[in-house]
Design an enzyme around this catalytic site. Sequence first.
Site, mmCIF file in Angstrom:
data_model
loop_
_atom_site.group_PDB
_atom_site.id
_atom_site.type_symbol
_atom_site.label_atom_id
_atom_site.label_comp_id
_atom_site.label_asym_id
_atom_site.label_seq_id
_atom_site.Cartn_x
_atom_site.Cartn_y
_atom_site.Cartn_z
ATOM 1 N N LYS A 41 0.838 -1.204 0.000
ATOM 2 C CA LYS A 41 0.000 0.000 0.000
ATOM 3 C C LYS A 41 0.875 1.258 0.000
ATOM 4 C CE LYS A 41 -2.032 1.728 3.826
ATOM 5 N NZ LYS A 41 -2.878 1.746 5.010
ATOM 6 N N ASP A 59 -6.789 -5.528 9.604
ATOM 7 C CA ASP A 59 -6.027 -4.287 9.772
ATOM 8 C C ASP A 59 -6.240 -3.785 11.199
ATOM 9 O OD1 ASP A 59 -4.292 -2.283 9.057
ATOM 10 O OD2 ASP A 59 -5.499 -1.517 7.402
HETATM 11 C C1 R5P Z 1 -2.460 2.536 8.425
HETATM 12 O O1 R5P Z 1 -1.379 2.137 7.998
HETATM 13 C C2 R5P Z 1 -3.409 1.680 9.172
HETATM 14 O O2 R5P Z 1 -2.871 0.434 9.464
HETATM 15 C C3 R5P Z 1 -4.713 1.507 8.428
HETATM 16 O O3 R5P Z 1 -4.468 0.747 7.266
HETATM 17 C C4 R5P Z 1 -5.278 2.833 8.050
HETATM 18 O O4 R5P Z 1 -5.323 3.676 9.158
HETATM 19 C C5 R5P Z 1 -6.662 2.668 7.467
HETATM 20 O O5 R5P Z 1 -7.103 3.926 7.054
HETATM 21 P P1 R5P Z 1 -8.190 4.072 5.924
HETATM 22 O O6 R5P Z 1 -9.366 3.226 6.340
HETATM 23 O O7 R5P Z 1 -8.504 5.539 5.915
HETATM 24 O O8 R5P Z 1 -7.589 3.621 4.658
#
Ligand code: R5P
Length: 294
Positions: free
Chosen positions: A189, A216
Amino acid sequence: MKIILGPTSKELGEKTAELTGLETVQVAHKTFPDGEAYVRLEGNVQGDHVMIVQTTSPPQDSRLMQLAFIADAAKRNGARKVTAVVPYLAYARQDKIFLQGEGISIETIARMLKTAGIDALVTVNVHQENVLTRFTFPAKSLSAIPLLAEHFVKKGFKKAFALAPDKGAMYIVEQAKKGLGGECGHLEKQRDRYTGQVSVAKKAFNVKGATVVIFDDIISTGGTIVGAAKILKELGAARVFAACVHPLLIGDAEKRVLDAGVEEIVGTDSVPSHVSKVSLAPLLSRELRALKSG
Ligand code: R5P
């Protein structure tokens, strides 16, 4: 030892108290007409080690102030030691300087909490473990991933593929894999530091016809899960679920995630919501029992 029921995590605090047999202290709270917070402890804490259970999900700032005021009230009313149990630790994602001119927000929060009277902190799946080194008092992060994996096993998804949307979440899916007993992997990502826009690069996984759970720590805008789910659908995954510890679900995040082909979002009561199907109470009570006997 007593549990102070922070207004943002009252139910979780009560469940944890039930499992540990610890006495609870209620907190009377209100917001003044000008927006300022008021708290008052409704129990005796003289000589006690108290655990303030208070999450700091949005609105973060007022919840952090409440936490600080409760800690101050506890110390002024004779508490021997104050441990903050903060399932979702706000500002943990600004743990270093990414762009010139920034500060380190979590370090400011750590200093504020210490000044308020907090002696130790317990949080859950903090964004990066090294955030804890920003605290000048003992700070620890527990993992709720085994509880989330257990939830999927109970739903009949043993052997589901556990997918991390980025390398940083690989530790999460390795823990999930232990419970699920299937395979795991991660995507790549990228997040634009100026716009916040997320892009997830495709990788060749063998998930054709498989059930996949994307794990996540946080679902905020949902952009990360949407990117991952689209790739899984292209790769032929049959069923896609999303699991997270902290379901912030800002704006229309939930709709976006479901529209991307995710069947269900499962979160914990770190951030109470209708997707909070897994309670952190067993995890917190284990920790509190260990602290009590230690
Ligand atoms: C960031 O690296 C975290 O692990 C999450 O992937 C992130 O905070 C998710 O944010 P969003 O839902 O805005 O993509």
